[in-house]
Scaffold this active site. Structure first.
Site, PDB file in Angstrom:
ATOM      1  N   SER A   1       0.820  -1.212   0.000  1.00 62.40           N
ATOM      2  CA  SER A   1       0.000   0.000   0.000  1.00 62.40           C
ATOM      3  C   SER A   1       0.853   1.260   0.000  1.00 62.40           C
ATOM      4  CB  SER A   1      -0.856  -0.014   1.270  1.00 62.40           C
ATOM      5  OG  SER A   1      -1.475   1.228   1.441  1.00 62.40           O
TER       6      SER A   1
ATOM      7  N   TYR B   1      -1.832   0.373   9.782  1.00 61.31           N
ATOM      8  CA  TYR B   1      -2.037  -0.377   8.537  1.00 61.31           C
ATOM      9  C   TYR B   1      -0.768  -0.334   7.681  1.00 61.31           C
ATOM     10  CZ  TYR B   1      -3.626  -1.342   3.812  1.00 61.31           C
ATOM     11  OH  TYR B   1      -3.735  -1.833   2.539  1.00 61.31           O
TER      12      TYR B   1
ATOM     13  N   LYS C   1       2.058  -3.399   6.599  1.00 56.09           N
ATOM     14  CA  LYS C   1       2.432  -3.733   5.214  1.00 56.09           C
ATOM     15  C   LYS C   1       3.947  -3.616   5.043  1.00 56.09           C
ATOM     16  CE  LYS C   1      -1.529  -4.759   3.414  1.00 56.09           C
ATOM     17  NZ  LYS C   1      -1.804  -6.038   2.747  1.00 56.09           N
TER      18      LYS C   1
HETATM   19  N1  UFG Z   1     -12.773  11.011   2.957  1.00 57.95           N
HETATM   20  C1  UFG Z   1     -13.656  12.017   3.296  1.00 57.95           C
HETATM   21  N2  UFG Z   1     -14.925  11.650   3.647  1.00 57.95           N
HETATM   22  C2  UFG Z   1     -15.356  10.359   3.659  1.00 57.95           C
HETATM   23  C3  UFG Z   1     -14.430   9.337   3.320  1.00 57.95           C
HETATM   24  C4  UFG Z   1     -13.134   9.702   2.965  1.00 57.95           C
HETATM   25  O1  UFG Z   1     -13.317  13.202   3.292  1.00 57.95           O
HETATM   26  O2  UFG Z   1     -16.519  10.099   4.008  1.00 57.95           O
HETATM   27  C5  UFG Z   1     -11.383  11.377   2.584  1.00 57.95           C
HETATM   28  C6  UFG Z   1     -10.361  10.810   3.543  1.00 57.95           C
HETATM   29  O3  UFG Z   1     -10.192  11.655   4.642  1.00 57.95           O
HETATM   30  C7  UFG Z   1      -9.127  10.724   2.639  1.00 57.95           C
HETATM   31  C8  UFG Z   1      -9.715  10.451   1.253  1.00 57.95           C
HETATM   32  O4  UFG Z   1     -11.079  10.805   1.326  1.00 57.95           O
HETATM   33  O5  UFG Z   1      -8.486  11.956   2.619  1.00 57.95           O
HETATM   34  C9  UFG Z   1      -9.598   9.014   0.824  1.00 57.95           C
HETATM   35  O6  UFG Z   1     -10.109   8.196   1.874  1.00 57.95           O
HETATM   36  P1  UFG Z   1     -10.391   6.654   1.699  1.00 57.95           P
HETATM   37  O7  UFG Z   1     -10.887   6.139   3.002  1.00 57.95           O
HETATM   38  O8  UFG Z   1     -11.228   6.404   0.495  1.00 57.95           O
HETATM   39  O9  UFG Z   1      -8.963   6.053   1.353  1.00 57.95           O
HETATM   40  P2  UFG Z   1      -7.592   6.200   2.142  1.00 57.95           P
HETATM   41  O10 UFG Z   1      -6.759   7.199   1.386  1.00 57.95           O
HETATM   42  O11 UFG Z   1      -7.761   6.428   3.582  1.00 57.95           O
HETATM   43  O12 UFG Z   1      -7.008   4.752   2.058  1.00 57.95           O
HETATM   44  C10 UFG Z   1      -6.910   4.052   0.852  1.00 57.95           C
HETATM   45  C11 UFG Z   1      -6.889   2.586   1.161  1.00 57.95           C
HETATM   46  C12 UFG Z   1      -5.670   2.262   1.967  1.00 57.95           C
HETATM   47  C13 UFG Z   1      -4.437   2.785   1.287  1.00 57.95           C
HETATM   48  C14 UFG Z   1      -4.562   4.228   0.933  1.00 57.95           C
HETATM   49  C15 UFG Z   1      -3.368   4.635   0.130  1.00 57.95           C
HETATM   50  O13 UFG Z   1      -8.044   2.225   1.896  1.00 57.95           O
HETATM   51  O14 UFG Z   1      -5.603   0.877   2.073  1.00 57.95           O
HETATM   52  O15 UFG Z   1      -5.746   4.427   0.179  1.00 57.95           O
HETATM   53  O16 UFG Z   1      -3.587   5.787  -0.592  1.00 57.95           O
HETATM   54  F1  UFG Z   1      -3.400   2.661   2.111  1.00 57.95           F
END
Ligand code: UFG
Length: 327
Positions: free
Chosen positions: A117, A141, A145
């Site tokens: 990741s 997380y 990894k």
């Molecule tokens: N976000 C919001 N509101 C929401 C959901 C998400 O503002 O309701 C924002 C989060 O704060 C973040 C972005 O959207 O800034 C992306 O969030 P996600 O939860 O979709 O994804 P993440 O970036 O947290 O994580 C994903 C994968 C991980 C990986 C990561 C690497 O779930 O496994 O991308 O970029 F590590």
């Protein structure tokens, strides 16, 4: 090839399993169904219900099906949860993977494609992020990894295990009936789509005071089908590569606001938004340099953000229509 796909009933694993079968490989999926769902394993693909911590069962399956390559997707993967419950992540992602590696070695299997990741990088000091960027995870997380990536280097050296670790940036989109189906759903695109289908609750942006052009986080979205293609390219070159790590992303970031605008353009709906506090463990910007995987494996993403969002929209619309039939 005979391929074991752990986490094959999950989001990325199920798409990859389907793509492998389409290319005439023999696939056995292995999943404990804690996050995956049975119907994500398409008809004609075998599902063994099992946990990666169950070494005996793993060895039995590896032997019985004459497995040649393992693609290891099974993991706990929610960043936020990893901060609240690291024990779960160390147990599944570290202990579980070590059991799998031992089972592979005991049965003479030396080829692995590992789902890593972008979370291994932490808060980047330079973007786009290349594979030699320092790794300094800011959530458990990413840490788990990274622990495994490091173990793989030692296993390669000591036991000749050939392994490619693929560092996904933000997986999104759907392929037909296979899409994001987490419980609870925390990921960006499905969360925005939830508001498209039911605008009673506005979409919450977690923080708009990040050091980015519009104050919201920036992410590099990559279609799950493109991710599956990267696995297949990596698998083909495993023996030649020995040990390698690649980013999977576009090299182009979108802010959360831009993703909301794309959803609005694709669906024609207005998405009401509110600003909520930052979510712990979120780096401000994660954008990949996909240069290395392009050069060495010939991989290029084919699907842009609009196509990612459109495929996710079609998937979620269909899912809602059939809601009564879904588990
Ligand atoms: N976000 C919001 N509101 C929401 C959901 C998400 O503002 O309701 C924002 C989060 O704060 C973040 C972005 O959207 O800034 C992306 O969030 P996600 O939860 O979709 O994804 P993440 O970036 O947290 O994580 C994903 C994968 C991980 C990986 C990561 C690497 O779930 O496994 O991308 O970029 F590590």
């Amino acid at each position: 090839m005979n391929i074991l796909v752990t986490g094959g009933a999950g989001y990325v694993g199920s798409v990859c399993a389907a793509e492998l079968v389409r290319r005439k490989h023999r696939v056995i999926t292995y999943d404990n169904l804690s996050a995956g769902v049975r119907r994500a394993v398409l008809p004609g693909i075998a599902l063994v219900e099992g946990d990666i911590a169950d070494r005996k069962k793993l060895e039995r399956v590896l032997r019985q099906h004459h497995i040649e390559v393992v693609m290891h997707f099974a993991a706990s993967a929610l960043v936020d949860e990893s901060i609240r419950n690291p024990s779960l992540f160390y147990r599944n992602n570290v202990s579980g993977t070590l059991v799998l590696l031992d089972a592979m070695l005991a049965t003479g299997i030396k080829r692995l494609v590992f789902s890593s990741s972008a979370a291994v990088y932490g808060e980047p000091t330079q973007v786009p992020i290349t594979e030699d960027h320092p790794t300094a995870p800011i959530n458990a997380y990413g840490e788990t990894k990274l622990v495994i990536e490091r173990a793989l280097a030692w296993y390669h050296r000591a036991y000749g295990l050939n392994c490619v670790a693929l560092r996904y940036f933000n997986a999104a989109g759907a392929v037909g009936t296979l899409g994001e189906n987490h419980r609870p759903e925390t990921h960006l695109v499905p969360r925005i789509l939830d508001v498209v289908f039911d605008a009673r609750q506005p979409f919450q942006i977690y923080g708009d005071d990040y050091p980015t052009p519009d104050g919201t986080c920036v992410r590099d979205f990559v279609h799950v089908r493109d991710i599956a293609r990267a696995h297949i390219l990596a698998m083909r070159k495993l023996a030649k590569l020995g040990l390698a790590v690649y980013n999977i992303g576009h090299g182009r970031g979108y802010s959360i606001r831009e993703v909301v605008q794309t959803v609005e353009a694709v669906t024609g709906a207005k998405v009401p938004i509110v600003t909520a506090p930052r979510r712990p463990g979120d780096p401000a910007v994660l954008v990949a340099s996909p240069e290395k995987i392009g050069r060495e494996l010939g991989w290029k993403p084919k699907e842009d953000l609009t196509r990612i969002v459109r495929s996710a929209w079609l998937y979620h619309r269909q899912k809602r229509l059939q809601k009564g039939n879904h588990p």
